[in-house]
Design a protein around this motif. Structure first.
Motif, PDB file in Angstrom:
ATOM      1  N   ARG A  13       0.816  -1.201   0.000  1.00 57.01           N
ATOM      2  CA  ARG A  13       0.000   0.000   0.000  1.00 57.01           C
ATOM      3  C   ARG A  13       0.856   1.260   0.000  1.00 57.01           C
ATOM      4  N   ASP A  14       1.753   1.331   0.977  1.00 54.65           N
ATOM      5  CA  ASP A  14       2.651   2.483   1.069  1.00 54.65           C
ATOM      6  C   ASP A  14       4.064   1.981   1.365  1.00 54.65           C
ATOM      7  N   GLY A  15       5.007   2.442   0.587  1.00 49.63           N
ATOM      8  CA  GLY A  15       6.387   2.027   0.861  1.00 49.63           C
ATOM      9  C   GLY A  15       7.258   2.064  -0.371  1.00 49.63           C
ATOM     10  N   SER A  16       8.277   1.219  -0.375  1.00 47.48           N
ATOM     11  CA  SER A  16       9.263   1.247  -1.456  1.00 47.48           C
ATOM     12  C   SER A  16       9.399  -0.137  -2.080  1.00 47.48           C
ATOM     13  N   VAL A  17       9.554  -0.148  -3.392  1.00 48.29           N
ATOM     14  CA  VAL A  17       9.803  -1.402  -4.097  1.00 48.29           C
ATOM     15  C   VAL A  17      11.098  -1.234  -4.889  1.00 48.29           C
ATOM     16  N   ILE A  18      12.012  -2.143  -4.637  1.00 46.08           N
ATOM     17  CA  ILE A  18      13.256  -2.098  -5.420  1.00 46.08           C
ATOM     18  C   ILE A  18      13.230  -3.284  -6.367  1.00 46.08           C
ATOM     19  N   ASP A  19      13.312  -2.979  -7.641  1.00 47.08           N
ATOM     20  CA  ASP A  19      13.164  -4.007  -8.675  1.00 47.08           C
ATOM     21  C   ASP A  19      14.474  -4.138  -9.456  1.00 47.08           C
ATOM     22  N   HIS A  20      14.579  -5.205 -10.234  1.00 44.40           N
ATOM     23  CA  HIS A  20      15.746  -5.473 -11.086  1.00 44.40           C
ATOM     24  C   HIS A  20      17.043  -5.630 -10.300  1.00 44.40           C
ATOM     25  N   LYS A  61      10.292  -5.534  -1.375  1.00 44.56           N
ATOM     26  CA  LYS A  61       9.211  -4.593  -1.055  1.00 44.56           C
ATOM     27  C   LYS A  61       9.277  -4.274   0.433  1.00 44.56           C
ATOM     28  N   ILE A  62       9.287  -3.001   0.711  1.00 43.12           N
ATOM     29  CA  ILE A  62       9.382  -2.589   2.112  1.00 43.12           C
ATOM     30  C   ILE A  62       8.186  -1.701   2.413  1.00 43.12           C
ATOM     31  N   GLU A  63       7.326  -2.183   3.249  1.00 46.63           N
ATOM     32  CA  GLU A  63       6.121  -1.425   3.525  1.00 46.63           C
ATOM     33  C   GLU A  63       6.353  -0.482   4.703  1.00 46.63           C
ATOM     34  N   GLY A  64       5.892   0.747   4.549  1.00 45.62           N
ATOM     35  CA  GLY A  64       5.974   1.697   5.651  1.00 45.62           C
ATOM     36  C   GLY A  64       7.238   2.528   5.658  1.00 45.62           C
ATOM     37  N   ARG A  65       8.057   2.333   4.654  1.00 48.05           N
ATOM     38  CA  ARG A  65       9.259   3.163   4.621  1.00 48.05           C
ATOM     39  C   ARG A  65       9.527   3.672   3.220  1.00 48.05           C
ATOM     40  N   TYR A  66       9.714   4.988   3.117  1.00 47.27           N
ATOM     41  CA  TYR A  66      10.055   5.588   1.824  1.00 47.27           C
ATOM     42  C   TYR A  66      11.561   5.768   1.762  1.00 47.27           C
ATOM     43  N   ILE A  67      12.164   5.066   0.850  1.00 46.18           N
ATOM     44  CA  ILE A  67      13.619   5.153   0.724  1.00 46.18           C
ATOM     45  C   ILE A  67      13.957   6.288  -0.244  1.00 46.18           C
ATOM     46  N   SER A  68      14.903   7.112   0.142  1.00 46.89           N
ATOM     47  CA  SER A  68      15.250   8.242  -0.733  1.00 46.89           C
ATOM     48  C   SER A  68      16.150   7.759  -1.867  1.00 46.89           C
ATOM     49  N   ASP A  69      16.169   8.524  -2.958  1.00 37.99           N
ATOM     50  CA  ASP A  69      17.006   8.156  -4.107  1.00 37.99           C
ATOM     51  C   ASP A  69      18.470   8.026  -3.687  1.00 37.99           C
ATOM     52  N   ASN A  85      10.855   2.205  -6.774  1.00 43.63           N
ATOM     53  CA  ASN A  85       9.471   2.680  -6.921  1.00 43.63           C
ATOM     54  C   ASN A  85       8.958   3.088  -5.548  1.00 43.63           C
ATOM     55  N   ILE A  86       8.416   4.277  -5.467  1.00 45.41           N
ATOM     56  CA  ILE A  86       7.786   4.688  -4.214  1.00 45.41           C
ATOM     57  C   ILE A  86       6.271   4.558  -4.409  1.00 45.41           C
ATOM     58  N   VAL A  87       5.648   3.814  -3.505  1.00 41.72           N
ATOM     59  CA  VAL A  87       4.219   3.528  -3.634  1.00 41.72           C
ATOM     60  C   VAL A  87       3.447   4.250  -2.532  1.00 41.72           C
ATOM     61  N   LYS A  88       2.405   4.974  -2.962  1.00 46.60           N
ATOM     62  CA  LYS A  88       1.524   5.603  -1.984  1.00 46.60           C
ATOM     63  C   LYS A  88       0.096   5.239  -2.339  1.00 46.60           C
ATOM     64  N   ASN A  89      -0.599   4.684  -1.381  1.00 46.99           N
ATOM     65  CA  ASN A  89      -1.979   4.269  -1.613  1.00 46.99           C
ATOM     66  C   ASN A  89      -2.103   3.395  -2.873  1.00 46.99           C
ATOM     67  N   ARG A  91      -0.420   3.204  -5.401  1.00 51.76           N
ATOM     68  CA  ARG A  91      -0.011   3.793  -6.671  1.00 51.76           C
ATOM     69  C   ARG A  91       1.479   4.112  -6.659  1.00 51.76           C
ATOM     70  N   VAL A  92       2.144   3.854  -7.785  1.00 61.12           N
ATOM     71  CA  VAL A  92       3.544   4.236  -7.906  1.00 61.12           C
ATOM     72  C   VAL A  92       3.606   5.745  -8.162  1.00 61.12           C
ATOM     73  N   VAL A  93       4.141   6.472  -7.192  1.00 61.51           N
ATOM     74  CA  VAL A  93       4.175   7.928  -7.342  1.00 61.51           C
ATOM     75  C   VAL A  93       5.547   8.439  -7.770  1.00 61.51           C
ATOM     76  N   HIS A  94       6.526   7.555  -7.705  1.00 61.44           N
ATOM     77  CA  HIS A  94       7.887   7.973  -8.062  1.00 61.44           C
ATOM     78  C   HIS A  94       8.627   6.733  -8.531  1.00 61.44           C
ATOM     79  N   LYS A  95       9.255   6.829  -9.699  1.00 63.54           N
ATOM     80  CA  LYS A  95       9.978   5.663 -10.214  1.00 63.54           C
ATOM     81  C   LYS A  95      11.280   6.126 -10.845  1.00 63.54           C
ATOM     82  N   VAL A  96      12.395   5.588 -10.362  1.00 59.78           N
ATOM     83  CA  VAL A  96      13.690   5.971 -10.957  1.00 59.78           C
ATOM     84  C   VAL A  96      14.588   4.766 -11.166  1.00 59.78           C
ATOM     85  N   ARG A  97      15.339   4.847 -12.227  1.00 55.74           N
ATOM     86  CA  ARG A  97      16.459   3.937 -12.422  1.00 55.74           C
ATOM     87  C   ARG A  97      17.581   4.522 -11.562  1.00 55.74           C
TER      88      ARG A  97
END
Ligand SMILES: [Zn+2]
Lengths: 159, 302
Positions: A13-20, A61-69, A85-89, A91-97
């Motif tokens: 729901r809310d948090g950070s996803v690190i992919d690849h 996937k880490i729920e409850g924590r927004y990891i900065s770039d 990927n930063i997820v809020k509610n 939804r992916v609100v921020h995505k960076v390589r």
């Protein structure tokens, strides 16, 4: 995020996803991020799933924590193609390589055993970015100038 | 210039200013002039590793400029370092002196000291990393003899992997325009990638000195140390083939020169001393004036 991983772990729901993340390295990524598990975040680790981009990969996937770039940039040491990927509610609100950081401080030791950073209790290992080759960034110790590559960092983190 | 940690800390113009300053000091010393640039200044010599030659030349340079010297050499360092970190020792010297000259066995120790101390730090050798004042002295000698550094062909022979003087010399040369540099060593003692990647002039790595000798203007010899080789036989074989003897020197042109940071063991045959190419004693004689120039620069008095 690929469909396969969705089958294993639900969307957060809310948090950070690190992919690849290269397959099998997600535990090391947690180590670099300093997440030990006793912080109380819900953490999901997906290992060895198919990836069109890099063959097999891990997802974190880490729920409850927004990891900065900049915090996440440290993981490019061992996961040069990772995305954040930063997820809020849901939804992916921020995505960076992720881009390699210009400086790495205190995460890995210098590979040179005679380096002052390995021998003085007050000296910290510090590396500056040398090459931004996306396949494998390399860093240089600010003290002895020894090169630190991703595989050096891996050896060191596994150790 | 505040600290002198690496040969790359200096721009070409700064090398040239140091050379001119050393020229002036030589002239003034020959006229028995009393110099007082470092009057009232205290230079700390922190030699955690033995080096009589370098320590004495820094001490002499300080005294020649009217300054005072405190410090220790390796024997005292053992008692100082008992239970005390490098950082703590540097903090102590920082409060006792106006400049710290450091020799230490750890790579990068001089840079680390410069983070601890607010006083200028001069690197007099940190592990296998760098020894910039030696490189300044080396190029000063070349310029003194040839009148310039640009366009000359250099050969650097011996242990290019673990010799800090080689790292500093190769880097100092990036501030000039050598025509070519031959890096002459056994395959296991080749120069480090980290150093080679930063070079901006043509260089060639070769194993046999005979392939380059006739085209050299400057042959720079360093010692191959026993501990770099796992077995004695291999060491003796290498030492023999990289030993500079009259036969090798006679393959060099008459106006070429042989340099060596000294002290030598047997990598330059004593017979070579008689050849006109042998200029290493002259090179050593510039140690004091060049270090006088360095000290006056880092202390901002020249
Ligand atoms: Zn280092």
């Amino acid at each position: 995020m690929s469909g396969a991983s969705e089958l294993i772990v639900k969307r957060i729901r809310d948090g950070s996803v690190i992919d690849h993340i290269p397959a099998g390295r997600s535990l090391l990524v947690l180590k670099i991020l300093g997440i030990k598990g006793d912080e109380g975040y819900r953490v999901a680790l997906v290992m060895n799933v198919e990836s069109r981009k890099i063959g097999r990969k891990d997802i974190l996937k880490i729920e409850g924590r927004y990891i900065s770039d900049s915090e996440a940039s440290m993981i490019t040491l061992i996961a040069p193609e990772a995305t954040l990927n930063i997820v809020k509610n849901y939804r992916v609100v921020h995505k960076v390589r992720l881009k390699p950081p210009s400086m790495v401080r205190g995460i890995v030791k210098c590979p040179n055993s005679m380096c002052v950073s390995n021998n003085d209790p007050e000296a910290q290992p510090v590396f500056t970015l040398e090459k931004t080759d996306s396949r494998e960034p390399s860093f240089r110790c600010i003290y002895c100038e020894t090169r630190l590559t991703g595989s050096d960092a891996l050896t060191e983190l596994y150790g | 210039m505040r600290n002198l940690i690496s040969a790359l800390d200096l721009e070409r113009s700064e090398y040239e200013e140091l050379f001119e300053l050393a020229d002036r000091y030589i002239e003034q010393l020959s006229k028995k002039k009393r110099l007082d640039k470092l009057n009232g200044k205290i230079i700390a010599l922190a030699f955690f590793e033995p080096s009589t030659r370098t320590a004495l030349s820094f001490a002499s340079a300080t005294l020649r400029l009217g300054g005072k010297v405190i410090g220790f050499s390796s024997e005292d360092a053992i008692s100082i370092a008992k239970g005390e970190s490098l950082a703590d020792t540097i903090r102590m010297l920082d409060s006792y002196a106006d400049c710290i000259v450091i020799r230490h066995r750890y790579d990068g120790s001089a840079r680390f000291a410069s983070e601890i101390s607010g006083k200028p730090i001069v690197n007099a050798g940190d592990g296998k990393h760098e020894h910039p004042t030696q490189a300044i002295l080396d190029l000063y000698t070349v310029r003194k003899i040839f009148g310039y550094v640009d366009n000359l062909v250099f050969g650097v022979l011996g242990d290019l992997r673990y010799a800090r003087v080689v790292n500093s010399l190769l880097r100092a040369l990036t501030r000039f325009k050598p025509r070519r540099v031959y890096l002459i060593s056994p395959p296991q003692l080749r120069a480090r990638r980290e150093i080679l990647d930063g070079l901006n002039y043509p260089y060639v790595e070769i194993s046999d000195p005979r392939d380059a000798l006739s085209s050299l203007d400057v042959l720079y010899v360093t010692r191959v140390q026993r501990e770099r080789f796992p077995d004695d036989l291999e060491y003796r074989r290498v030492r023999q083939s990289y030993r500079v003897d009259p036969e090798l020197v006679s393959m060099m042109s008459r106006d070429s020169i042989v340099l060596h940071p000294l002290p030598r063991v047997d990598e330059v045959d004593r017979e070579v001393d008689k050849y006109p190419q042998a200029r290493y004693f002259e090179q050593a004689s510039y140690g004091v004036p060049v270090r006088m120039a360095v000290l006056s620069r880092v202390l901002g008095v020249a």
